[in-house]
Design an enzyme around this catalytic site. Structure first.
Site, PDB file in Angstrom:
ATOM      1  N   ASP A 177       0.857  -1.177   0.000  1.00 44.07           N
ATOM      2  CA  ASP A 177       0.000   0.000   0.000  1.00 44.07           C
ATOM      3  C   ASP A 177       0.896   1.229   0.000  1.00 44.07           C
ATOM      4  OD1 ASP A 177      -2.414   1.731   0.448  1.00 44.07           O
ATOM      5  OD2 ASP A 177      -3.322  -0.210   0.900  1.00 44.07           O
ATOM      6  N   HIS A 248      -2.854   3.274  -4.596  1.00 45.17           N
ATOM      7  CA  HIS A 248      -2.250   2.786  -3.352  1.00 45.17           C
ATOM      8  C   HIS A 248      -0.828   2.267  -3.602  1.00 45.17           C
ATOM      9  CE1 HIS A 248      -5.589   3.295  -0.586  1.00 45.17           C
ATOM     10  NE2 HIS A 248      -6.415   2.807  -1.497  1.00 45.17           N
ATOM     11  N   GLU A 318      -9.767   2.846  -5.113  1.00 40.90           N
ATOM     12  CA  GLU A 318      -9.392   4.206  -4.722  1.00 40.90           C
ATOM     13  C   GLU A 318      -8.205   4.739  -5.529  1.00 40.90           C
ATOM     14  OE1 GLU A 318     -10.912   4.303  -0.111  1.00 40.90           O
ATOM     15  OE2 GLU A 318      -8.915   3.498  -0.481  1.00 40.90           O
TER      16      GLU A 318
END
Length: 544
Positions: A177, A248, A318
């Site tokens: 991440d 990410h 995201e």
């Protein structure tokens, strides 16, 4: 018959017959294919009661007999003491035998969850037992984020034992991440040399003003990963590794700046992110980025064999597209491919790796954002933003794992009191999780068949260590395990009072295992985190 089992089995017999006395002479008779359960019994039950559980002779008495009957469902089992001369565990496969052994451990009492005898005696009586059981779902998982806060290898192995004890069979391993890259990739050593360490760490929610200024990090060597995968396989747990792309990815870009959108920002100035949220720094949609991650996945496929890790998770969630909108390189790629917009560019990125993984005998799975711009043909979906993404995917013929944040995000707070440590989002109590239903109402029968199962997700932004993970995960994981395994009625018709009663015995098992769960009365004084900001959302209803 009241056996206080969690998760609840399909059928428990109610007959007054002899039980079974397990003592120093008790043996284990294992049919071919059940060797992993035989080893597990000696290492756990044998150690807990000081018994050798030596190999027994076929047809002998005073034995725990392990058998496979293909007529049973693959993960189903029967457990019986019969006439009192043996315990017989018969599974539809080796996995079914193992789940039957987990039930046996619960029946033997909380002492069976300790590592050495505490009572002094080496004999334990099992009352008459006649159980038939099978799981509702084939995917019963827990996702553990080790990027935001790293859990050492031994803690990961411990969690594999804990999820096995609850008959869960999938471990989703969130390895990368923005805040850290946690797996060694030999051809790209900077991923761990640089990408696994951040200079400091935000304590609490990203709006918190509290920092830990100690450099923070860690990663698993390739041998660590092989050990984790082998340990999971012995417990019939599939490991699903996650490498997050194209968002990410700041930790990877900090290690190899050429992966980022270099025509928009100076990526050489980036470091591993030290706070929480969604970073705008995403991968550049270039051929060199694709080749780089193909190299990553080549090593990943070697570490996670297809037999135990058929699915590879690529994240896909995201991905902020602001840099792509500003990037001449990204816009040129959109024009070259004839794409409509940046959403379709992300879809192109995902489809590339779907094709690449499929050619190597694996299946791609990603968060429900991979639906944006068109879903890759062979991809499966982890539906986290409520049910909607999973419904859309299932109705389109794609397999789905239901993990909606409103129900099974275990980083969300368990109570509304002021002492809840670093409270996040909605209140989700033990009862809330118990009443979660993985199959959305209104799905057609055909679409419902695409619901592989469900998993609980454990994001660790506010969980700095094993104790904090325990507090957030338990006891709610026990309720989730029952949802994933047992054939429960509709949510409103479920008997939570009976579940709470059975939990009384289960708390004693968790105590014996050393699990630092949240008491139902609220956090103990040392479990609180006064003065550290969380992100509570008051009165937010489930978005289903």
């Amino acid at each position: 018959m009241d056996m206080e089992l969690i998760p609840a089995p399909v059928r428990v017999g109610d007959q007054a017959r002899c039980g079974f006395l397990m003592d120093r002479a008790t043996t284990v008779t294992a049919q071919a294919g059940t060797e992993s359960t035989e080893r597990w019994l000696r290492a756990t039950i044998g150690a807990a009661f000081g018994l050798s559980l030596a190999p027994g002779a076929e047809g002998g008495d005073n034995t725990i007999r392990l058998c496979i009957d293909p007529a049973l469902e693959p993960e189903g089992y029967r457990l019986s003491t019969g006439d009192g001369r043996s315990i017989e565990i018969t599974g539809g496969s080796a996995a079914g035998v193992f789940w039957g052994a987990q039930t046996l451990r619960q029946l033997l009492g909380p002492e069976a969850f300790r590592r050495a005898p505490v009572s002094g005696g080496a004999a334990v009586r099992l009352e008459f037992t006649d159980i038939e059981d099978r799981p509702r779902f084939s995917w019963r998982g827990m996702m553990l984020d080790v990027s935001r806060h790293f859990l050492p290898k031994d803690d990961v192995l411990r969690y594999l034992d804990l999820i096995a004890a609850h008959k869960l069979n999938v471990f989703h391993f969130h390895l990368t991440d923005d805040q850290g890259w946690r797996i060694e990739i030999k051809r790209y050593p900077k991923l761990t040399e640089v990408g696994s360490w951040r200079t400091r760490t935000k304590i609490g929610h990203r709006a918190s003003e509290v920092w830990d200024e100690t450099p923070y990090g860690g990663y698993y060597t390739q041998d660590d990963i092989r050990e984790i995968v082998a340990y999971a396989a012995e417990r019939h747990i599939r490991v699903v590794p996650e490498i997050d792309i194209p968002g990410h990815s700041q930790a990877a870009i900090s290690a190899y700046p050429e992966l980022g959108n270099t025509d928009v920002i100076d990526t050489t100035t980036l470091s591993v992110w030290d706070t929480w949220g969604v970073s705008p720094n995403v991968l550049a949609p270039t051929d060199s980025t694709l080749r780089f991650y193909e190299g990553v996945f080549e090593e990943l496929l070697d570490l996670f064999p297809a037999a135990t890790s058929p699915f590879i998770h690529i994240g896909g969630d995201e991905c902020l597209k602001d840099q792509w909108k500003e990037s001449a390189t990204a816009q040129a790629r959109i024009a070259e491919l004839g794409l409509a917009d940046e959403d379709e560019l992300q879809s192109w990125f995902i489809r590339h790796f779907d094709t690449w993984l499929t050619a190597r005998g694996r299946r791609l799975i990603g968060w429900d954002e991979i639906l944006e711009g068109g879903l890759a043909d062979g991809a499966a979906v982890s539906s986290w933003r409520g049910y909607a993404g999973g419904i859309a995917a299932a109705e389109a013929g794609h397999d789905v794992v239901m993990c909606p944040e409103q129900h099974v995000y275990l980083d969300y707070r368990q109570g509304g009191g002021p002492d809840e440590p670093m409270p996040i989002a909605y209140v989700r109590t033990l009862e809330d999780v118990f009443r979660f239903e993985p199959i959305p109402p209104g799905l057609t029968e055909e679409a419902a068949r695409h619901i592989l199962g469900t998993q609980a997700n454990v994001w660790t932004e506010v969980m700095q260590n094993r104790s904090r993970v325990d507090y957030q995960v338990f006891p709610r994981l026990a309720a989730f395990a029952e949802v994933a395994w047992s054939a429960l009625p509709a949510p409103d018709d479920r008997d939570f009072a009976d579940f709470e009663r059975r939990m009384t015995a289960h708390y004693a098992r968790l105590d014996a295992l050393g699990v630092e769960y949240r008491p139902q009365g609220g956090p103990l004084p040392w479990q609180r985190r006064p003065g550290i900001l969380g992100r509570p959302i008051e009165g937010a209803p489930p978005n289903v």
